[in-house]
Design a protein around this motif. Structure first.
Motif, PDB file in Angstrom:
ATOM      1  N   VAL A 194       0.836  -1.199   0.000  1.00 54.61           N
ATOM      2  CA  VAL A 194       0.000   0.000   0.000  1.00 54.61           C
ATOM      3  C   VAL A 194       0.875   1.253   0.000  1.00 54.61           C
ATOM      4  CG1 VAL A 194      -1.636   1.353   1.367  1.00 54.61           C
ATOM      5  CG2 VAL A 194      -1.991  -1.100   1.057  1.00 54.61           C
ATOM      6  N   GLU A 195       1.931   1.241   0.783  1.00 58.60           N
ATOM      7  CA  GLU A 195       2.844   2.386   0.805  1.00 58.60           C
ATOM      8  C   GLU A 195       3.461   2.619  -0.564  1.00 58.60           C
ATOM      9  OE1 GLU A 195       6.905   3.920   3.100  1.00 58.60           O
ATOM     10  OE2 GLU A 195       6.143   1.896   3.442  1.00 58.60           O
ATOM     11  N   ALA A 196       3.900   1.531  -1.223  1.00 59.21           N
ATOM     12  CA  ALA A 196       4.519   1.659  -2.543  1.00 59.21           C
ATOM     13  C   ALA A 196       3.527   2.188  -3.575  1.00 59.21           C
ATOM     14  CB  ALA A 196       5.073   0.307  -2.985  1.00 59.21           C
ATOM     15  N   ASP A 198       0.889   4.046  -2.940  1.00 62.70           N
ATOM     16  CA  ASP A 198       0.617   5.435  -2.581  1.00 62.70           C
ATOM     17  C   ASP A 198       1.697   6.344  -3.154  1.00 62.70           C
ATOM     18  OD1 ASP A 198      -0.294   7.766  -1.434  1.00 62.70           O
ATOM     19  OD2 ASP A 198       0.037   7.145   0.632  1.00 62.70           O
ATOM     20  N   ARG A 199       2.949   5.949  -2.979  1.00 62.98           N
ATOM     21  CA  ARG A 199       4.067   6.761  -3.477  1.00 62.98           C
ATOM     22  C   ARG A 199       4.079   6.826  -4.997  1.00 62.98           C
ATOM     23  NH1 ARG A 199       9.042   4.799   0.506  1.00 62.98           N
ATOM     24  NH2 ARG A 199       8.254   5.822   2.405  1.00 62.98           N
ATOM     25  N   ALA A 200       3.821   5.699  -5.636  1.00 64.87           N
ATOM     26  CA  ALA A 200       3.823   5.671  -7.101  1.00 64.87           C
ATOM     27  C   ALA A 200       2.699   6.538  -7.664  1.00 64.87           C
ATOM     28  CB  ALA A 200       3.677   4.233  -7.585  1.00 64.87           C
ATOM     29  N   ALA A 201       1.527   6.452  -7.066  1.00 63.65           N
ATOM     30  CA  ALA A 201       0.396   7.263  -7.533  1.00 63.65           C
ATOM     31  C   ALA A 201       0.677   8.743  -7.371  1.00 63.65           C
ATOM     32  CB  ALA A 201      -0.866   6.871  -6.770  1.00 63.65           C
ATOM     33  N   LEU A 202       1.314   9.104  -6.263  1.00 64.17           N
ATOM     34  CA  LEU A 202       1.641  10.498  -6.021  1.00 64.17           C
ATOM     35  C   LEU A 202       2.710  10.981  -6.989  1.00 64.17           C
ATOM     36  CD1 LEU A 202       1.237  12.990  -4.214  1.00 64.17           C
ATOM     37  CD2 LEU A 202       3.035  12.096  -2.721  1.00 64.17           C
ATOM     38  N   ALA A 203       3.741  10.158  -7.194  1.00 65.17           N
ATOM     39  CA  ALA A 203       4.841  10.552  -8.085  1.00 65.17           C
ATOM     40  C   ALA A 203       4.368  10.702  -9.528  1.00 65.17           C
ATOM     41  CB  ALA A 203       5.970   9.527  -8.000  1.00 65.17           C
ATOM     42  N   GLU A 204       3.461   9.843  -9.956  1.00 62.10           N
ATOM     43  CA  GLU A 204       3.008   9.855 -11.346  1.00 62.10           C
ATOM     44  C   GLU A 204       1.699  10.619 -11.540  1.00 62.10           C
ATOM     45  OE1 GLU A 204       3.072   6.004 -13.158  1.00 62.10           O
ATOM     46  OE2 GLU A 204       4.886   5.390 -12.061  1.00 62.10           O
ATOM     47  N   ARG A 205       1.168  11.160 -10.426  1.00 64.53           N
ATOM     48  CA  ARG A 205      -0.062  11.935 -10.472  1.00 64.53           C
ATOM     49  C   ARG A 205      -1.179  11.173 -11.192  1.00 64.53           C
ATOM     50  NH1 ARG A 205       0.810  17.212  -8.972  1.00 64.53           N
ATOM     51  NH2 ARG A 205       2.996  17.870  -8.872  1.00 64.53           N
ATOM     52  N   ARG A 206      -1.417   9.940 -10.717  1.00 64.80           N
ATOM     53  CA  ARG A 206      -2.433   9.104 -11.334  1.00 64.80           C
ATOM     54  C   ARG A 206      -3.165   8.305 -10.263  1.00 64.80           C
ATOM     55  NH1 ARG A 206       1.033   4.287 -14.256  1.00 64.80           N
ATOM     56  NH2 ARG A 206      -1.053   3.416 -14.577  1.00 64.80           N
ATOM     57  N   ALA A 207      -4.310   7.792 -10.628  1.00 67.50           N
ATOM     58  CA  ALA A 207      -5.079   6.976  -9.704  1.00 67.50           C
ATOM     59  C   ALA A 207      -4.443   5.589  -9.558  1.00 67.50           C
ATOM     60  CB  ALA A 207      -6.512   6.837 -10.203  1.00 67.50           C
ATOM     61  N   ILE A 208      -4.812   4.903  -8.498  1.00 75.50           N
ATOM     62  CA  ILE A 208      -4.324   3.546  -8.294  1.00 75.50           C
ATOM     63  C   ILE A 208      -5.240   2.608  -9.057  1.00 75.50           C
ATOM     64  CG2 ILE A 208      -3.895   1.715  -6.607  1.00 75.50           C
ATOM     65  CD1 ILE A 208      -3.225   3.860  -4.572  1.00 75.50           C
ATOM     66  N   THR A 209      -4.710   2.061 -10.144  1.00 81.39           N
ATOM     67  CA  THR A 209      -5.451   1.181 -11.028  1.00 81.39           C
ATOM     68  C   THR A 209      -4.763  -0.179 -11.090  1.00 81.39           C
ATOM     69  OG1 THR A 209      -4.140   1.885 -12.922  1.00 81.39           O
ATOM     70  CG2 THR A 209      -6.156   3.153 -12.440  1.00 81.39           C
ATOM     71  N   ALA A 213      -0.933  -1.154 -10.234  1.00 80.23           N
ATOM     72  CA  ALA A 213      -0.659  -2.277  -9.337  1.00 80.23           C
ATOM     73  C   ALA A 213       0.284  -3.274 -10.001  1.00 80.23           C
ATOM     74  CB  ALA A 213      -1.965  -2.960  -8.943  1.00 80.23           C
ATOM     75  N   ARG A 214       0.049  -3.550 -11.281  1.00 78.58           N
ATOM     76  CA  ARG A 214       0.918  -4.462 -12.035  1.00 78.58           C
ATOM     77  C   ARG A 214       2.340  -3.897 -12.092  1.00 78.58           C
ATOM     78  NH1 ARG A 214      -1.637  -4.241 -16.478  1.00 78.58           N
ATOM     79  NH2 ARG A 214      -3.051  -5.958 -16.029  1.00 78.58           N
ATOM     80  N   GLN A 215       2.441  -2.600 -12.301  1.00 78.15           N
ATOM     81  CA  GLN A 215       3.748  -1.955 -12.389  1.00 78.15           C
ATOM     82  C   GLN A 215       4.492  -2.044 -11.065  1.00 78.15           C
ATOM     83  OE1 GLN A 215       3.733   2.143 -13.923  1.00 78.15           O
ATOM     84  NE2 GLN A 215       5.129   2.715 -12.253  1.00 78.15           N
ATOM     85  N   VAL A 216       3.826  -1.731  -9.957  1.00 84.88           N
ATOM     86  CA  VAL A 216       4.470  -1.742  -8.653  1.00 84.88           C
ATOM     87  C   VAL A 216       4.866  -3.161  -8.231  1.00 84.88           C
ATOM     88  CG1 VAL A 216       4.075  -1.346  -6.181  1.00 84.88           C
ATOM     89  CG2 VAL A 216       3.420   0.393  -7.864  1.00 84.88           C
TER      90      VAL A 216
END
Length: 221
Positions: A194-196, A198-209, A213-216
């Protein structure tokens, strides 16, 4: 009690209320013991389980209910100065990491002498701890010990959903359905995932899809 607790950082505000702990087959025995207090058959109880499984949440629920003082295992080292007559309830996390066995024995005896209660939290049951002091070993091994087991799919999904809510993140059921069968089977891993995200969504300015999830998950492999 319904809800769950996991390893959490300072970036958000998790809820530690009793009503937020999700009761499931893997933890219902531990919850029942906490609810049973103060009618425990002995002065001490040991809760054990893997990292992030909810031990700290249950300790906090019991501490609020009993007015207990909370100690960390590595803090045991002050000998007789640790406990005063006013300490009738003590919660100790990481008890399997205590180095000062004399100090822990004194703590145990002092609380019991005042008619109090002790709640110990550890990763394994007392029978597995390397305790050299016979009196301490007999007390700890003789205390009731209850395990919190690894989560099933339903609980992992609920844990992920709770973690996302604590971070004020909206995540669809499709994302949870994608993550659960592919992630590491532990509560601690759920917290890290969840932390990862959250950080990825914030860094890429995108929703968690599902795509994110596949990328992380791919980066973590």
């Amino acid at each position: 009690m319904s809800g769950v607790q996991l390893a959490l950082d300072l970036g958000h505000r998790p809820s530690l209320n009793a009503g937020d702990f999700l009761v499931a087959p893997c933890n219902e025995a531990a919850v029942a013991w906490i609810d049973r207090w103060p009618a425990w058959p002995s002065a001490a109880l040991v809760i054990h389980g893997p990292e992030g499984c909810g031990k700290s949440h249950l300790v906090d629920v019991w501490r609020r209910r009993s007015g207990a003082r909370l100690l960390e295992g590595p803090a045991i080292g002050a000998g007789p100065r640790l406990v005063g007559g006013e300490d009738r309830a003590v919660a100790l996390e990481g008890v399997d990491r205590v180095a000062d066995e004399e100090g822990l024995l004194h703590l145990f005896n002092q609380v019991v002498a005042h008619g109090g209660s002790l709640l110990f939290a550890a990763r394994s049951p007392p029978a597995h701890w390397a305790i050299a002091l016979p009196d301490l070993r007999s007390r700890l091994v003789g205390a009731p010990a209850v395990a919190i087991a690894a989560p099933d799919d339903d609980l992992l999904a609920a844990v992920l959903a709770k973690q996302f809510r604590d971070r004020q993140l909206r995540v669809g059921e499709d994302v949870l359905g994608y993550l659960v069968p592919r992630m590491e089977r532990s509560f601690a891993a759920a917290g890290r995932l969840v932390e990862a995200l959250d950080r990825a969504a914030l860094a890429e300015r995108r929703a968690i899809t599902v795509a994110l999830a596949r990328q992380v998950l791919g980066q973590a492999a």
